[in-house]
Design a protein around this motif. Sequence first.
Motif, PDB file in Angstrom:
ATOM      1  N   MET A   1      30.198 -53.494  14.275  1.00  0.00           N
ATOM      2  CA  MET A   1      30.276 -52.548  13.159  1.00  0.00           C
ATOM      3  C   MET A   1      28.961 -51.797  13.031  1.00  0.00           C
ATOM      4  O   MET A   1      27.903 -52.399  12.851  1.00  0.00           O
ATOM      5  N   ALA A   2      29.039 -50.471  13.136  1.00  0.00           N
ATOM      6  CA  ALA A   2      27.839 -49.649  13.039  1.00  0.00           C
ATOM      7  C   ALA A   2      27.644 -49.136  11.620  1.00  0.00           C
ATOM      8  O   ALA A   2      28.603 -48.977  10.856  1.00  0.00           O
ATOM      9  N   ARG A   3      26.404 -48.881  11.262  1.00  0.00           N
ATOM     10  CA  ARG A   3      26.087 -48.248   9.982  1.00  0.00           C
ATOM     11  C   ARG A   3      26.072 -46.740  10.204  1.00  0.00           C
ATOM     12  O   ARG A   3      25.371 -46.252  11.087  1.00  0.00           O
ATOM     13  N   ILE A   4      26.848 -46.025   9.387  1.00  0.00           N
ATOM     14  CA  ILE A   4      26.964 -44.582   9.555  1.00  0.00           C
ATOM     15  C   ILE A   4      26.625 -43.893   8.245  1.00  0.00           C
ATOM     16  O   ILE A   4      27.199 -44.201   7.197  1.00  0.00           O
ATOM     17  N   ALA A   5      25.673 -42.967   8.298  1.00  0.00           N
ATOM     18  CA  ALA A   5      25.304 -42.156   7.139  1.00  0.00           C
ATOM     19  C   ALA A   5      25.945 -40.783   7.290  1.00  0.00           C
ATOM     20  O   ALA A   5      25.788 -40.131   8.326  1.00  0.00           O
ATOM     21  N   VAL A   6      26.683 -40.367   6.274  1.00  0.00           N
ATOM     22  CA  VAL A   6      27.330 -39.062   6.269  1.00  0.00           C
ATOM     23  C   VAL A   6      26.643 -38.197   5.218  1.00  0.00           C
ATOM     24  O   VAL A   6      26.506 -38.608   4.061  1.00  0.00           O
ATOM     25  N   ILE A   7      26.206 -37.016   5.605  1.00  0.00           N
ATOM     26  CA  ILE A   7      25.519 -36.096   4.693  1.00  0.00           C
ATOM     27  C   ILE A   7      26.521 -35.083   4.179  1.00  0.00           C
ATOM     28  O   ILE A   7      27.042 -34.266   4.933  1.00  0.00           O
ATOM     29  N   GLY A   8      26.812 -35.143   2.887  1.00  0.00           N
ATOM     30  CA  GLY A   8      27.754 -34.222   2.272  1.00  0.00           C
ATOM     31  C   GLY A   8      29.114 -34.842   2.083  1.00  0.00           C
ATOM     32  O   GLY A   8      29.547 -35.695   2.866  1.00  0.00           O
ATOM     33  N   ALA A   9      29.793 -34.421   1.005  1.00  0.00           N
ATOM     34  CA  ALA A   9      31.130 -34.944   0.702  1.00  0.00           C
ATOM     35  C   ALA A   9      32.164 -33.833   0.705  1.00  0.00           C
ATOM     36  O   ALA A   9      33.091 -33.820  -0.099  1.00  0.00           O
ATOM     37  N   GLY A  10      31.999 -32.869   1.630  1.00  0.00           N
ATOM     38  CA  GLY A  10      33.024 -31.850   1.826  1.00  0.00           C
ATOM     39  C   GLY A  10      34.203 -32.436   2.580  1.00  0.00           C
ATOM     40  O   GLY A  10      34.198 -33.599   2.995  1.00  0.00           O
ATOM     41  N   THR A  11      35.225 -31.617   2.793  1.00  0.00           N
ATOM     42  CA  THR A  11      36.443 -32.138   3.411  1.00  0.00           C
ATOM     43  C   THR A  11      36.216 -32.603   4.850  1.00  0.00           C
ATOM     44  O   THR A  11      36.750 -33.637   5.261  1.00  0.00           O
ATOM     45  N   GLY A  12      35.430 -31.860   5.626  1.00  0.00           N
ATOM     46  CA  GLY A  12      35.163 -32.283   7.001  1.00  0.00           C
ATOM     47  C   GLY A  12      34.411 -33.593   7.050  1.00  0.00           C
ATOM     48  O   GLY A  12      34.721 -34.481   7.848  1.00  0.00           O
TER      49      GLY A  12
ATOM     50  N   ALA B   1      22.359 -37.447  -4.483  1.00  0.00           N
ATOM     51  CA  ALA B   1      21.432 -37.921  -3.444  1.00  0.00           C
ATOM     52  C   ALA B   1      21.250 -36.812  -2.414  1.00  0.00           C
ATOM     53  O   ALA B   1      22.089 -36.639  -1.530  1.00  0.00           O
ATOM     54  N   GLU B   2      20.170 -36.068  -2.543  1.00  0.00           N
ATOM     55  CA  GLU B   2      19.917 -34.959  -1.626  1.00  0.00           C
ATOM     56  C   GLU B   2      19.165 -35.448  -0.393  1.00  0.00           C
ATOM     57  O   GLU B   2      18.069 -35.999  -0.496  1.00  0.00           O
ATOM     58  N   VAL B   3      19.760 -35.247   0.764  1.00  0.00           N
ATOM     59  CA  VAL B   3      19.114 -35.596   2.025  1.00  0.00           C
ATOM     60  C   VAL B   3      18.211 -34.443   2.437  1.00  0.00           C
ATOM     61  O   VAL B   3      18.650 -33.287   2.510  1.00  0.00           O
ATOM     62  N   VAL B   4      16.959 -34.748   2.707  1.00  0.00           N
ATOM     63  CA  VAL B   4      16.010 -33.698   3.078  1.00  0.00           C
ATOM     64  C   VAL B   4      15.677 -33.726   4.564  1.00  0.00           C
ATOM     65  O   VAL B   4      15.119 -32.769   5.089  1.00  0.00           O
ATOM     66  N   ARG B   5      16.043 -34.812   5.234  1.00  0.00           N
ATOM     67  CA  ARG B   5      15.690 -34.908   6.648  1.00  0.00           C
ATOM     68  C   ARG B   5      16.513 -35.981   7.324  1.00  0.00           C
ATOM     69  O   ARG B   5      16.752 -37.048   6.765  1.00  0.00           O
ATOM     70  N   VAL B   6      16.968 -35.679   8.521  1.00  0.00           N
ATOM     71  CA  VAL B   6      17.567 -36.702   9.380  1.00  0.00           C
ATOM     72  C   VAL B   6      16.434 -37.414  10.103  1.00  0.00           C
ATOM     73  O   VAL B   6      15.627 -36.772  10.793  1.00  0.00           O
ATOM     74  N   ALA B   7      16.349 -38.732   9.912  1.00  0.00           N
ATOM     75  CA  ALA B   7      15.275 -39.501  10.531  1.00  0.00           C
ATOM     76  C   ALA B   7      15.561 -39.721  12.012  1.00  0.00           C
ATOM     77  O   ALA B   7      16.712 -39.887  12.428  1.00  0.00           O
ATOM     78  N   GLU B   8      14.507 -39.698  12.786  1.00  0.00           N
ATOM     79  CA  GLU B   8      14.620 -39.896  14.242  1.00  0.00           C
ATOM     80  C   GLU B   8      13.673 -41.007  14.669  1.00  0.00           C
ATOM     81  O   GLU B   8      12.540 -41.103  14.189  1.00  0.00           O
ATOM     82  N   LYS B   9      14.133 -41.880  15.542  1.00  0.00           N
ATOM     83  CA  LYS B   9      13.311 -42.977  16.042  1.00  0.00           C
ATOM     84  C   LYS B   9      13.729 -43.289  17.470  1.00  0.00           C
ATOM     85  O   LYS B   9      14.916 -43.409  17.767  1.00  0.00           O
ATOM     86  N   ASP B  10      12.734 -43.380  18.336  1.00  0.00           N
ATOM     87  CA  ASP B  10      12.985 -43.707  19.746  1.00  0.00           C
ATOM     88  C   ASP B  10      14.004 -42.762  20.384  1.00  0.00           C
ATOM     89  O   ASP B  10      14.860 -43.165  21.173  1.00  0.00           O
ATOM     90  N   GLY B  11      13.927 -41.494  20.001  1.00  0.00           N
ATOM     91  CA  GLY B  11      14.766 -40.495  20.654  1.00  0.00           C
ATOM     92  C   GLY B  11      16.199 -40.437  20.190  1.00  0.00           C
ATOM     93  O   GLY B  11      17.037 -39.835  20.868  1.00  0.00           O
ATOM     94  N   ARG B  12      16.523 -41.017  19.025  1.00  0.00           N
ATOM     95  CA  ARG B  12      17.878 -40.918  18.512  1.00  0.00           C
ATOM     96  C   ARG B  12      17.848 -40.898  16.985  1.00  0.00           C
ATOM     97  O   ARG B  12      16.850 -41.257  16.357  1.00  0.00           O
ATOM     98  N   ALA B  13      18.948 -40.447  16.372  1.00  0.00           N
ATOM     99  CA  ALA B  13      19.053 -40.432  14.922  1.00  0.00           C
ATOM    100  C   ALA B  13      19.021 -41.861  14.405  1.00  0.00           C
ATOM    101  O   ALA B  13      19.682 -42.746  14.944  1.00  0.00           O
ATOM    102  N   ALA B  14      18.227 -42.072  13.343  1.00  0.00           N
ATOM    103  CA  ALA B  14      18.032 -43.444  12.862  1.00  0.00           C
ATOM    104  C   ALA B  14      18.278 -43.587  11.370  1.00  0.00           C
ATOM    105  O   ALA B  14      18.020 -44.649  10.802  1.00  0.00           O
ATOM    106  N   GLY B  15      18.772 -42.548  10.711  1.00  0.00           N
ATOM    107  CA  GLY B  15      19.024 -42.635   9.282  1.00  0.00           C
ATOM    108  C   GLY B  15      18.732 -41.332   8.594  1.00  0.00           C
ATOM    109  O   GLY B  15      18.621 -40.272   9.238  1.00  0.00           O
ATOM    110  N   VAL B  16      18.575 -41.398   7.263  1.00  0.00           N
ATOM    111  CA  VAL B  16      18.324 -40.192   6.483  1.00  0.00           C
ATOM    112  C   VAL B  16      17.196 -40.444   5.491  1.00  0.00           C
ATOM    113  O   VAL B  16      16.997 -41.572   5.011  1.00  0.00           O
ATOM    114  N   GLU B  17      16.461 -39.389   5.205  1.00  0.00           N
ATOM    115  CA  GLU B  17      15.420 -39.432   4.185  1.00  0.00           C
ATOM    116  C   GLU B  17      15.906 -38.624   2.979  1.00  0.00           C
ATOM    117  O   GLU B  17      16.378 -37.496   3.121  1.00  0.00           O
TER     118      GLU B  17
END
Length: 501
Positions: free
Chosen positions: A1-12, A253-269
Amino acid sequence: MARIAVIGAGTGAMAAAARLAVAGHRVTVYERSGTYGGSLGRYARDGFVFDTGPSLLHLPAVYRDLFVKTGKEPLERCVTLTQVDPASRHLFADGTAVSLPDASRAGVVAALDQALGEGAGTRWAQFLDRAGTAWDRSRRPLLEEPLRDDREVAARDPYPAPRRRRLLRPARQAATLAQIGAWELADPRLAALLDGYALSYGLDPRRAPAAAALLPYMEQTFGSWYVSGGMRELAGALYERCVLRRVEFVFGAEVVRVAEKDGRAAGVELADGTHADADHVVLGAQPGPELVPSQAWDATGTRSAGRAAAPGRFVVMLSLRGAREAGAVHRTVVHCEDGTGEQEAVFGGRIADVPTVTVSRPDDPSTRPDEAHEAVTLTATVAPHGPVDWTDPALRERFADVLTGRAALAVPGLRERILRAEVRTPAETAADTGAAGGSVPAPALAGAGGAFLRPGNRTALPGLYLAGGWSHPGGGPAHAGMSGALVAGLVVEGDGFRGSR
């Protein structure tokens, strides 16, 4: 089971979240505003209820598939869908009027022949036949598959425009929607009808590739559907499906940046300084260099980053005294006389003197306090906020009055019936959704060398995906739902995912 962060609650974004949760992932949605739905907004006051965004659903199969695959309860048990018939009534500048039946090619032909003269329906039917060929050629690569890296298939225009012979000069083919209207339809009213479809989606007929013929084809082939209570009910049903599948929502909860670590997306700030770790990030908002790491932005946004902001919508919500008359049409389009002048204004950052206005009059008791009143919505495609200052009170009032005057051609005694008028402009859209200038994304189109495509759902940064109207396959409720399905497929199946079959 992966942890997934979704930015925005629009229909897509919610479409992706629901599918990913069903696949067993732990999904958290971060939404800058206090509610879900994105462009599927609602305004309610004193018993009157209005859609502030799209008012009709096209290609309902997208959401039928979503609800079947995310739970045992199908779409029609969550919302009530009614096919709108006639699909639309059109009032042309010369006074001609025509009502087009829904999803009936023969009915449309007969209606156009009767209203515009013998042969008009046949020319429109022949155009739709060619548009159907374009649909068959581009449906999978444009709507049902992740965007290919080379984009070669989608860059070619699939519309089979007939060659136009010219004396002593090379034959030509229509390359834009405006040329189809001028060269193939051969009637300014049919051309206005076609232009109206493009404009309603925020597209300039003079520049939109011939492949934009898919837009009227989809509506007239698969129908126009009204969601009882308004399109906000669809957003609510999707939100409830997500909650049922244990998707967590964090509002404000306003996301201001997609966090990056070791060359891949690692979360949200977040704006409050907190950080949320994630194995995958789904961006359901407009991509931008301040939000997305540069190595991902180069691959996903440079094609559109330099473009002028897309148009927005000016909406007037009218609370009316008096009952909706018998036989009133749900949707009427009042076409302007100078279509080219309107297009030059809208896409040139100015205000059109006389706009094309869509009048929505749903026969829905839940939108009005009682049968002695009616809720009517007027919509026009306009330049975004920025080139036009849509916060100017005098400008808002003046343009709302122009729309009301145009709508009076479709609604008997309109001005005398108005109890209250509420206005929503691209400035409000920008504040509510975060879209630059209050722009509304148009559907992606094949052709024109790929200039009308959207950024792909898979980015160059591993673990970061794009969903919603600002990504492939573009804007509108149906297209946004498709993007959510594509993102879920890419996350679950990996880069080998080639779309649903």
